[in-house]
Design a protein around this motif. Structure first.
Motif, PDB file in Angstrom:
ATOM      1  N   THR A   1     -99.312 -30.161 -33.137  1.00  0.00           N
ATOM      2  CA  THR A   1     -98.612 -28.885 -33.263  1.00  0.00           C
ATOM      3  C   THR A   1     -98.140 -28.386 -31.899  1.00  0.00           C
ATOM      4  O   THR A   1     -97.020 -27.878 -31.779  1.00  0.00           O
ATOM      5  CB  THR A   1     -99.534 -27.841 -33.930  1.00  0.00           C
ATOM      6  OG1 THR A   1     -99.923 -28.333 -35.212  1.00  0.00           O
ATOM      7  CG2 THR A   1     -98.838 -26.511 -34.097  1.00  0.00           C
ATOM      8  N   ALA A   2     -98.967 -28.545 -30.885  1.00  0.00           N
ATOM      9  CA  ALA A   2     -98.571 -28.112 -29.534  1.00  0.00           C
ATOM     10  C   ALA A   2     -97.351 -28.902 -29.058  1.00  0.00           C
ATOM     11  O   ALA A   2     -96.404 -28.324 -28.504  1.00  0.00           O
ATOM     12  CB  ALA A   2     -99.734 -28.290 -28.564  1.00  0.00           C
ATOM     13  N   ILE A   3     -97.353 -30.210 -29.284  1.00  0.00           N
ATOM     14  CA  ILE A   3     -96.211 -31.040 -28.877  1.00  0.00           C
ATOM     15  C   ILE A   3     -94.978 -30.685 -29.701  1.00  0.00           C
ATOM     16  O   ILE A   3     -93.857 -30.663 -29.184  1.00  0.00           O
ATOM     17  CB  ILE A   3     -96.545 -32.538 -28.996  1.00  0.00           C
ATOM     18  CG1 ILE A   3     -97.733 -32.892 -28.097  1.00  0.00           C
ATOM     19  CG2 ILE A   3     -95.345 -33.405 -28.666  1.00  0.00           C
ATOM     20  CD1 ILE A   3     -97.511 -32.596 -26.634  1.00  0.00           C
ATOM     21  N   GLU A   4     -95.171 -30.386 -30.988  1.00  0.00           N
ATOM     22  CA  GLU A   4     -94.033 -29.976 -31.826  1.00  0.00           C
ATOM     23  C   GLU A   4     -93.386 -28.703 -31.280  1.00  0.00           C
ATOM     24  O   GLU A   4     -92.159 -28.587 -31.260  1.00  0.00           O
ATOM     25  CB  GLU A   4     -94.489 -29.747 -33.270  1.00  0.00           C
ATOM     26  CG  GLU A   4     -94.728 -31.004 -34.053  1.00  0.00           C
ATOM     27  CD  GLU A   4     -95.286 -30.745 -35.430  1.00  0.00           C
ATOM     28  OE1 GLU A   4     -95.063 -31.591 -36.308  1.00  0.00           O
ATOM     29  OE2 GLU A   4     -95.944 -29.708 -35.652  1.00  0.00           O
ATOM     30  N   ARG A   5     -94.222 -27.756 -30.847  1.00  0.00           N
ATOM     31  CA  ARG A   5     -93.669 -26.518 -30.268  1.00  0.00           C
ATOM     32  C   ARG A   5     -92.888 -26.813 -28.991  1.00  0.00           C
ATOM     33  O   ARG A   5     -91.803 -26.261 -28.768  1.00  0.00           O
ATOM     34  CB  ARG A   5     -94.777 -25.506 -29.998  1.00  0.00           C
ATOM     35  CG  ARG A   5     -95.282 -24.811 -31.246  1.00  0.00           C
ATOM     36  CD  ARG A   5     -96.134 -23.610 -30.908  1.00  0.00           C
ATOM     37  NE  ARG A   5     -97.267 -23.923 -30.069  1.00  0.00           N
ATOM     38  CZ  ARG A   5     -98.515 -24.116 -30.497  1.00  0.00           C
ATOM     39  NH1 ARG A   5     -98.785 -24.019 -31.773  1.00  0.00           N
ATOM     40  NH2 ARG A   5     -99.472 -24.381 -29.650  1.00  0.00           N
ATOM     41  N   LEU A   6     -93.429 -27.683 -28.149  1.00  0.00           N
ATOM     42  CA  LEU A   6     -92.717 -28.049 -26.917  1.00  0.00           C
ATOM     43  C   LEU A   6     -91.389 -28.732 -27.247  1.00  0.00           C
ATOM     44  O   LEU A   6     -90.371 -28.472 -26.604  1.00  0.00           O
ATOM     45  CB  LEU A   6     -93.580 -28.977 -26.059  1.00  0.00           C
ATOM     46  CG  LEU A   6     -94.757 -28.339 -25.338  1.00  0.00           C
ATOM     47  CD1 LEU A   6     -95.601 -29.402 -24.649  1.00  0.00           C
ATOM     48  CD2 LEU A   6     -94.268 -27.301 -24.343  1.00  0.00           C
TER      49      LEU A   6
END
Length: 143
Positions: free
Chosen positions: A106-111
């Motif tokens: 999820t963190a990478i998706e936001r980035l």
């Protein structure tokens, strides 16, 4: 034909997605194992209870045979309890690993979403600049 990822971030997102899917599969396997262990425990307890209900006066040989059967069933229940507890712990560990993998993804998706938005804004700025240059050129031609 495989599409090449647009950036390192997209590659990382793909890797994180694969890791999350693997963790989810592990969670599913642990849940299935825990369900099997719970079923085995229930059956062992039922067999022990059924054997206990058959207590009646009997000759010594039958009593000793019945007693050894009860001890074997009690040992079976104990093994099932240990197995069920271990599978419950493995399920919880798998759930934690999946949750961590999902959070990382999820963190990478936001980035990645931020990077796409930055690309979109850069493209809009470039389009606006081209439009202004065209307007300026036309205004210069119209003089």
């Amino acid at each position: 034909m495989s599409r090449r990822p647009r950036s390192r971030l997209a590659t990382l997102l793909r890797v994180r997605r694969i890791a999350e899917e693997a963790a989810r599969a592990q969670l599913g396997a642990a849940a299935a194992q825990q369900a099997l262990a719970a079923t085995a425990l229930r059956r062992s307890r039922e067999q022990l209870a059924d054997a206990s209900a058959l207590d009646a006066p009997a000759p010594v040989e039958q009593f000793l045979w019945g007693r050894s059967r009860m001890e074997a069933r009690a040992a079976s229940v104990h093994r099932a309890v240990v197995t069920e507890a271990a599978s419950r712990q493995a399920l919880e560990e798998s759930r934690c690993l999946w949750s961590e993998a999902a959070q990382r993804m999820t963190a990478i998706e936001r980035l990645e979403e931020r990077a796409r938005e930055a690309e979109r804004l850069a493209q809009l700025a470039q389009d606006q600049q081209v439009a202004e240059e065209i307007a300026a050129t036309r205004a210069g031609e119209g003089r």
